[in-house]
Motif scaffolding. Structure first.
Motif, PDB file in Angstrom:
ATOM      1  N   GLN A  16       0.838  -1.201   0.000  1.00  0.00           N
ATOM      2  CA  GLN A  16       0.000   0.000   0.000  1.00  0.00           C
ATOM      3  C   GLN A  16       0.871   1.247   0.000  1.00  0.00           C
ATOM      4  O   GLN A  16       1.439   1.614   1.023  1.00  0.00           O
ATOM      5  CB  GLN A  16      -0.908   0.043   1.237  1.00  0.00           C
ATOM      6  CG  GLN A  16      -1.995  -1.003   1.240  1.00  0.00           C
ATOM      7  CD  GLN A  16      -1.524  -2.329   1.798  1.00  0.00           C
ATOM      8  OE1 GLN A  16      -0.551  -2.383   2.551  1.00  0.00           O
ATOM      9  NE2 GLN A  16      -2.195  -3.392   1.429  1.00  0.00           N
ATOM     10  N   THR A  41       0.655  -5.010   5.675  1.00  0.00           N
ATOM     11  CA  THR A  41      -0.047  -5.053   6.949  1.00  0.00           C
ATOM     12  C   THR A  41      -1.150  -6.085   6.910  1.00  0.00           C
ATOM     13  O   THR A  41      -1.599  -6.576   7.921  1.00  0.00           O
ATOM     14  CB  THR A  41      -0.687  -3.683   7.226  1.00  0.00           C
ATOM     15  OG1 THR A  41       0.254  -2.688   6.866  1.00  0.00           O
ATOM     16  CG2 THR A  41      -1.067  -3.527   8.665  1.00  0.00           C
ATOM     17  N   TYR A  42      -1.632  -6.406   5.705  1.00  0.00           N
ATOM     18  CA  TYR A  42      -2.869  -7.168   5.597  1.00  0.00           C
ATOM     19  C   TYR A  42      -2.663  -8.620   5.255  1.00  0.00           C
ATOM     20  O   TYR A  42      -1.757  -8.983   4.514  1.00  0.00           O
ATOM     21  CB  TYR A  42      -3.791  -6.491   4.597  1.00  0.00           C
ATOM     22  CG  TYR A  42      -4.200  -5.169   5.158  1.00  0.00           C
ATOM     23  CD1 TYR A  42      -5.153  -5.108   6.156  1.00  0.00           C
ATOM     24  CD2 TYR A  42      -3.540  -4.010   4.774  1.00  0.00           C
ATOM     25  CE1 TYR A  42      -5.481  -3.907   6.739  1.00  0.00           C
ATOM     26  CE2 TYR A  42      -3.858  -2.806   5.349  1.00  0.00           C
ATOM     27  CZ  TYR A  42      -4.840  -2.758   6.339  1.00  0.00           C
ATOM     28  OH  TYR A  42      -5.153  -1.575   6.920  1.00  0.00           O
ATOM     29  N   LYS A  44       3.645  -7.429   8.171  1.00  0.00           N
ATOM     30  CA  LYS A  44       4.456  -6.485   8.926  1.00  0.00           C
ATOM     31  C   LYS A  44       4.494  -6.805  10.418  1.00  0.00           C
ATOM     32  O   LYS A  44       5.472  -6.503  11.086  1.00  0.00           O
ATOM     33  CB  LYS A  44       3.938  -5.061   8.703  1.00  0.00           C
ATOM     34  CG  LYS A  44       4.429  -4.481   7.383  1.00  0.00           C
ATOM     35  CD  LYS A  44       4.148  -3.012   7.306  1.00  0.00           C
ATOM     36  CE  LYS A  44       4.621  -2.462   5.955  1.00  0.00           C
ATOM     37  NZ  LYS A  44       4.131  -1.102   5.750  1.00  0.00           N
ATOM     38  N   ASN A  45       3.407  -7.417  10.945  1.00  0.00           N
ATOM     39  CA  ASN A  45       3.436  -7.691  12.378  1.00  0.00           C
ATOM     40  C   ASN A  45       4.417  -8.805  12.747  1.00  0.00           C
ATOM     41  O   ASN A  45       4.744  -8.996  13.910  1.00  0.00           O
ATOM     42  CB  ASN A  45       2.023  -7.966  12.937  1.00  0.00           C
ATOM     43  CG  ASN A  45       1.396  -9.185  12.283  1.00  0.00           C
ATOM     44  OD1 ASN A  45       2.075  -9.954  11.600  1.00  0.00           O
ATOM     45  ND2 ASN A  45       0.091  -9.354  12.476  1.00  0.00           N
ATOM     46  N   TRP A  55      -7.655  -0.199  -0.794  1.00  0.00           N
ATOM     47  CA  TRP A  55      -8.490   0.983  -0.592  1.00  0.00           C
ATOM     48  C   TRP A  55      -7.774   2.307  -0.668  1.00  0.00           C
ATOM     49  O   TRP A  55      -8.287   3.328  -0.335  1.00  0.00           O
ATOM     50  CB  TRP A  55      -9.309   0.896   0.686  1.00  0.00           C
ATOM     51  CG  TRP A  55      -8.646   0.261   1.855  1.00  0.00           C
ATOM     52  CD1 TRP A  55      -8.998  -0.909   2.428  1.00  0.00           C
ATOM     53  CD2 TRP A  55      -7.543   0.750   2.599  1.00  0.00           C
ATOM     54  NE1 TRP A  55      -8.183  -1.190   3.471  1.00  0.00           N
ATOM     55  CE2 TRP A  55      -7.272  -0.199   3.597  1.00  0.00           C
ATOM     56  CE3 TRP A  55      -6.734   1.877   2.505  1.00  0.00           C
ATOM     57  CZ2 TRP A  55      -6.235  -0.034   4.498  1.00  0.00           C
ATOM     58  CZ3 TRP A  55      -5.707   2.035   3.404  1.00  0.00           C
ATOM     59  CH2 TRP A  55      -5.470   1.084   4.383  1.00  0.00           C
ATOM     60  N   THR A  62     -14.122   2.616   5.806  1.00  0.00           N
ATOM     61  CA  THR A  62     -12.885   2.529   5.045  1.00  0.00           C
ATOM     62  C   THR A  62     -11.915   3.610   5.496  1.00  0.00           C
ATOM     63  O   THR A  62     -10.734   3.367   5.660  1.00  0.00           O
ATOM     64  CB  THR A  62     -13.189   2.707   3.546  1.00  0.00           C
ATOM     65  OG1 THR A  62     -14.278   1.879   3.230  1.00  0.00           O
ATOM     66  CG2 THR A  62     -12.002   2.336   2.707  1.00  0.00           C
ATOM     67  N   ARG A  79      -8.252   3.295   7.201  1.00  0.00           N
ATOM     68  CA  ARG A  79      -7.079   3.943   6.612  1.00  0.00           C
ATOM     69  C   ARG A  79      -6.345   4.777   7.652  1.00  0.00           C
ATOM     70  O   ARG A  79      -5.126   4.730   7.759  1.00  0.00           O
ATOM     71  CB  ARG A  79      -7.521   4.822   5.438  1.00  0.00           C
ATOM     72  CG  ARG A  79      -6.365   5.485   4.725  1.00  0.00           C
ATOM     73  CD  ARG A  79      -6.797   5.986   3.378  1.00  0.00           C
ATOM     74  NE  ARG A  79      -8.028   6.734   3.473  1.00  0.00           N
ATOM     75  CZ  ARG A  79      -9.000   6.694   2.564  1.00  0.00           C
ATOM     76  NH1 ARG A  79      -8.889   5.924   1.525  1.00  0.00           N
ATOM     77  NH2 ARG A  79     -10.081   7.424   2.709  1.00  0.00           N
ATOM     78  N   HIS A 121      -4.465   2.494   9.891  1.00  0.00           N
ATOM     79  CA  HIS A 121      -3.319   1.934   9.186  1.00  0.00           C
ATOM     80  C   HIS A 121      -2.203   2.967   9.055  1.00  0.00           C
ATOM     81  O   HIS A 121      -1.038   2.681   9.251  1.00  0.00           O
ATOM     82  CB  HIS A 121      -3.755   1.465   7.803  1.00  0.00           C
ATOM     83  CG  HIS A 121      -2.623   0.972   6.964  1.00  0.00           C
ATOM     84  ND1 HIS A 121      -1.995   1.779   6.059  1.00  0.00           N
ATOM     85  CD2 HIS A 121      -2.003  -0.210   6.928  1.00  0.00           C
ATOM     86  CE1 HIS A 121      -1.022   1.100   5.483  1.00  0.00           C
ATOM     87  NE2 HIS A 121      -1.015  -0.113   5.986  1.00  0.00           N
ATOM     88  N   GLN A 153       1.457   1.239  11.486  1.00  0.00           N
ATOM     89  CA  GLN A 153       2.758   1.435  10.846  1.00  0.00           C
ATOM     90  C   GLN A 153       3.821   1.826  11.859  1.00  0.00           C
ATOM     91  O   GLN A 153       4.929   1.285  11.859  1.00  0.00           O
ATOM     92  CB  GLN A 153       2.642   2.509   9.767  1.00  0.00           C
ATOM     93  CG  GLN A 153       1.686   2.161   8.657  1.00  0.00           C
ATOM     94  CD  GLN A 153       2.205   1.051   7.783  1.00  0.00           C
ATOM     95  OE1 GLN A 153       3.413   0.891   7.613  1.00  0.00           O
ATOM     96  NE2 GLN A 153       1.313   0.267   7.236  1.00  0.00           N
ATOM     97  N   GLN A 185       4.891  -1.063  14.080  1.00  0.00           N
ATOM     98  CA  GLN A 185       5.744  -2.019  13.388  1.00  0.00           C
ATOM     99  C   GLN A 185       7.166  -1.491  13.256  1.00  0.00           C
ATOM    100  O   GLN A 185       8.136  -2.226  13.443  1.00  0.00           O
ATOM    101  CB  GLN A 185       5.146  -2.379  12.031  1.00  0.00           C
ATOM    102  CG  GLN A 185       4.158  -3.516  12.174  1.00  0.00           C
ATOM    103  CD  GLN A 185       2.914  -3.305  11.359  1.00  0.00           C
ATOM    104  OE1 GLN A 185       2.880  -2.463  10.475  1.00  0.00           O
ATOM    105  NE2 GLN A 185       1.889  -4.074  11.660  1.00  0.00           N
ATOM    106  N   LEU A 231       8.732  -1.845  16.633  1.00  0.00           N
ATOM    107  CA  LEU A 231       9.062  -3.261  16.882  1.00  0.00           C
ATOM    108  C   LEU A 231      10.381  -3.639  16.212  1.00  0.00           C
ATOM    109  O   LEU A 231      11.203  -4.353  16.791  1.00  0.00           O
ATOM    110  CB  LEU A 231       7.953  -4.156  16.330  1.00  0.00           C
ATOM    111  CG  LEU A 231       6.812  -4.501  17.281  1.00  0.00           C
ATOM    112  CD1 LEU A 231       5.817  -5.415  16.576  1.00  0.00           C
ATOM    113  CD2 LEU A 231       7.359  -5.193  18.533  1.00  0.00           C
TER     114      LEU A 231
END
Lengths: 211, 456
Positions: free
Chosen positions: A62, A89-90, A110-111, A210, B231, B235, B238, B243, B246, B249
C-alpha cells in the motif's frame, strides 16, 4: 569493494518513514547485509532498483503514487530475476496471490517483520521462496474458493468507495440489473451478509486496495 | 461524495422521473375534471337561457291575451269614460311588462342566443299597441263602437297568432336543448366517474413507487456513507498506529540483537524507539478521537473541540513550555449539523488546533463557532509563529495538512481561508453554506436516525 559485494544488498520501499527507519536499524545490525537505497513509493522503487540493482527488494504494497503490486510487475518486467519480498499489513489472501503471481519471492506480514525479516531475506537471497506462516494458512483457507471475476472486483471496488448501484452502472457503462446481478454473486462468493460486509471482507482479504 | 453539487444528482434520475410523472398525472387528471365541469356549466347556461326565453314568450302571450280580453270587454260595455281611464292603465302595464321581459332577456347567461322572432314580436307590440289604444280611445269618444269592435277583431288576432307560434317554437327548442343537455351531462358524469378514480389510483401508484424509491435511496445513501466512513477509519488506523508500532518493533528487535555485544548502540536504538512510540501514541490518540466522533458520541461541535483542546493541553509535549490555552466560543444558536459535515468540521478545526499546538508554539488558541442563518463559520486563531512549510505541504503521515483541510472543506461544500504571518500567528476560517451544513428540521433528522438504527 570485496566486502560490500559479499553482503546482501537491499532496497527498502515503504511510504512510512517509521517503518523504513526500523528496517534500516535492523539491517544495520547484520554483518552480512547492507541497505543500499530506500524509496517511499512505487515510482521511486523502480528508479532505485534500476540505479542500484539490489540483491533483494523489500516492497510495501500500500503506497501512494504507484502501488507495490504495480511496482513489482514493472521491476520484474525489466529485471526478470529480481528477488522481491512483499511487506504488508494485511493478511488478504487475494492480494498475496496477486503479488506471488506478479513474481514476488517472499510475502511477509508487517506484524511478523521483526522476527522473520532477516531470515526471509537470507532465504530469498539463497533462491528459496518464503511466505509468512499466517499467510500460507490464509492462502490455503481460500484456495478452493470461487474466485471473483475481474468485472465483479470492479463492482466491489466501487461498492467500497461508497457508490450506489446506479452510479456503479453509470461508471462501468453497464445496466443497473447487471450490477445487481454482480453484487449478488459477490455476496454469495464472499459469504457476505450485505454490501458493507462485502466491502469489509474485500479490504481484509486484499481483493481491493483501498488507497 | 465528489462535491457539494452532487447533492441534487444523488437523487437519481429514476426518482426525478417518478416525481415528474406524479406531478403530471395529478395536473392532467385535475385538468380533465375541470374541463368536464366547464362543459357542464355551459350546458346549464344553455338550459337556463332556453327556459328564460320560454317564460318570456309565455308572459308575452299572456299579456297580449289579457290585453285583448280587456279591450273586448270595454268595447262591449260601450262606456267611453271607462275605456278612456282603462287605456291609460293598459298602456302603463304594457310598457312595464315590455321592460320586464327585456330585462329578463338581457340577463341571459353569456354565449346563448335569443330567438330573433321574440325580439321582433316584442318590438312590433311595443310599436303598434299604443297607437291602437290611441285610435280606439278616439273612436270611443266619438261613440263609434262598431268600428272599435271590428278593429279589435281584425288587428289583434294576427299578433296573437304570431305569439303563439313563437311560444311553440321556443318551447320546441327548449325541449331539444334539454334532451341534448341530458345526453351531454350523462357523458360528463361518465367521464368524471372514469377520470377521478383513474387519477387517484394512478397518483397513488406513482406516489407509492416514489416513496419506496425515496426510502431505498435513503438507505443506500446511509450505507454508502457508512462504508466509506469505515474505510476511512481503517485507513486512518493503518496510517498511524499500526505502521508506527511495526517500525518501533523493528527497532526493538535490532536492540535485542546488538544488546549482548554492543550495549551502547542498543541503548541508542532503544531511545530512538521510545521517541517513536511516544509519537505513535500521539497519533493514535488523534485517530481514536476521530473514531469517537465518527461513532456519533460527540454531537456538540463545541464540546468536542473543547475536549480535544483539554487533552492536548494535558499532554503538552514537554514540561518546559507552558501549555497553550484553548478557548472555544459559540455565537448564535447552535443548530443540528449533518453528521458528515459535523465530523469533517471537527476534523478540520481539530487539525488546525493541533497544528497550533505542535508547530506554531502558540500561547493562546481561540476557536470561534458561529451559527449564522446563512452559513456555519468556524475560526481557529492562534498567536504562534505562523505556518511551517511541513504543515503547508502536509507530508506527515496521519495528518492531512492545509491542502487536505482545503480538500475536506470542499467535499462538504465549504471553503477554507488561511491567514498567516511569521510571528503574528495564524487564522483559519471555515465557512459552509446553511443548506449544506444544517439539518433542516428536527422531525426529519429523527426519521433519519430511526432509519439508520433499523437498517445498519
Amino acid at each position: 569493494m570485496s566486502v560490500s559485494s559479499d553482503r546482501i544488498r537491499i532496497l527498502s520501499v515503504d511510504d512510512h518513514p517509521v517503518v523504513r527507519g526500523g528496517i534500516a536499524t535492523l539491517i544495520a545490525t547484520q554483518p552480512d547485509m547492507t541497505l543500499v537505497a530506500e524509496a517511499s513509493n512505487g515510482r521511486e522503487a523502480i528508479e532505485q532498483f534500476r540505479r542500484h540493482r539490489p540483491d533483494i527488494g523489500l516492497v510495501d504494497l500500500q503506497m501512494p503514487d504507484l502501488n507495490g503490486l504495480d511496482a513489482i510487475v514493472a521491476i520484474r518486467a525489466e529485471f526478470p530475476d529480481a528477488r522481491l519480498i512483499v511487506l504488508t499489513t494485511y493478511e488478504g489472501d487475494v492480494q498475496a496471490l496477486r503479488a506471488l503471481q506478479a513474481g514476488a519471492r517472499g510475502y511477509l506480514l508487517k506484524n511478523a517483520l521483526y522476527k522473520e525479516l532477516l531470515d526471509t531475506i537470507r532465504a530469498v537471497h539463497a533462491g528459496k521462496k518464503a511466505i509468512s506462516p499466517e499467510m500460507s494458512y490464509e492462502l490455503a483457507e481460500h484456495a478452493m474458493d470461487d474466485a471473483l471475476t475481474t468485472a465483479e472486483v470492479d463492482v466491489l471496488r466501487l461498492i467500497a468507495g461508497g457508490k450506489a448501484n446506479k452510479e456503479i452502472a453509470d461508471l462501468l457503462s453497464v445496466t443497473e440489473a447487471t450490477v445487481k446481478g454482480r453484487v449478488k454473486n459477490i455476496l454469495s462468493k464472499l459469504g457476505a451478509d450485505d454490501r458493507t460486509h462485502a466491502a469489509m471482507i474485500a479490504v481484509k482479504r486484499g481483493i481491493i486496495d483501498w488507497r | 461524495m465528489k462535491s457539494a453539487s452532487s447533492d441534487t444528482s444523488a437523487i437519481g434520475p429514476r426518482l426525478t422521473l417518478a416525481f415528474v410523472v406524479l406531478v403530471l398525472l395529478i395536473a392532467v387528471g385535475n385538468g380533465l375534471v375541470l374541463w368536464q365541469f366547464q362543459t357542464a356549466r355551459l350546458q346549464t347556461n344553455r338550459l337556463t337561457s332556453a327556459q328564460q326565453q320560454l317564460s318570456a314568450a309565455f308572459q308575452l302571450q299572456v299579456n297580449l291575451l289579457s290585453f285583448h280580453q280587456t279591450l273586448r270587454d270595454l268595447s262591449d260595455s260601450t262606456n267611453a269614460r271607462r275605456l278612456s281611464a282603462e287605456t291609460v292603465a293598459l298602456r302603463k302595464t304594457l310598457s312595464d311588462e315590455g321592460l320586464h321581459i327585456k330585462t329578463a332577456l338581457a340577463s341571459l347567461p353569456a354565449n346563448t342566443t335569443v330567438d330573433p322572432a321574440l325580439l321582433a314580436i316584442m318590438e312590433s307590440i311595443q310599436a303598434t299597441l299604443p297607437a291602437q289604444l290611441e285610435a280606439i280611445n278616439a273612436l270611443a269618444i266619438s261613440d263609434d263602437w262598431p268600428t272599435i269592435q271590428r278593429r279589435l277583431r281584425s288587428e289583434l288576432p294576427p299578433l296573437e297568432r304570431q305569439t303563439s307560434e313563437l311560444v311553440a317554437r321556443i318551447d320546441l327548442r327548449a325541449r331539444e336543448e334539454l334532451a341534448q343537455a341530458q345526453a351531454r351531462m350523462r357523458r360528463v358524469q361518465n367521464a368524471v366517474l372514469i377520470i377521478v378514480p383513474a387519477t387517484a389510483i394512478g397518483s397513488f401508484v406513482v406516489a407509492a413507487i416514489l416513496g419506496w424509491s425515496v426510502v431505498r435511496r435513503i438507505v443506500e445513501l446511509r450505507l454508502e456513507t457508512r462504508v466509506s466512513e469505515r474505510t476511512r477509519i481503517a485507513r486512518d488506523l493503518h496510517d498511524t498506529l499500526l505502521q508506527s508500532f511495526q517500525g518501533v518493533l523493528l527497532r526493538f528487535q535490532a536492540a535485542v540483537i546488538v544488546l549482548p555485544d554492543r550495549p551502547a548502540e542498543a541503548k541508542q536504538v532503544l531511545e530512538h524507539a521510545i521517541d517513536e512510540a511516544a509519537d505513535a501514541i500521539t497519533e493514535g490518540r488523534d485517530a481514536v478521537h476521530n473514531l469517537r466522533l465518527a461513532s456519533g458520541a460527540a454531537d456538540d461541535l463545541a464540546v468536542a473541540i473543547g475536549s480535544l483542546g483539554k487533552e492536548l493541553t494535558a499532554m503538552s509535549p514537554d514540561g518546559t513550555t507552558a501549555p497553550a490555552a484553548v478557548d472555544v466560543s459559540v455565537e448564535g444558536t447552535a443548530r443540528n449539523l449533518h453528521p458528515l459535515v459535523r465530523d469533517e468540521v471537527y476534523r478540520i478545526a481539530g487539525e488546525a488546533v493541533r497544528n497550533a499546538f505542535r508547530h506554531a508554539n502558540a500561547q493562546r488558541i481561540e476557536v470561534e463557532i458561529r451559527y449564522d442563518d446563512r452559513r456555519l463559520r468556524v475560526r481557529v486563531r492562534d498567536d504562534g509563529r505562523g505556518i511551517q512549510p511541513a504543515v503547508l505541504e502536509g507530508d506527515r503521515p496521519g495528518h492531512f495538512g492545509l491542502p487536505g483541510m482545503r480538500e475536506r472543506a470542499e467535499i462538504i461544500g465549504g471553503r477554507l481561508t488561511v491567514w498567516s504571518e511569521g510571528g503574528l500567528g495564524t487564522e483559519i476560517e471555515l465557512t459552509i453554506p446553511a443548506a449544506a451544513a444544517y439539518v433542516r428540521s428536527r422531525p426529519r433528522s429523527a426519521l433519519f436516525a430511526g432509519r439508520t438504527g433499523a437498517y445498519l
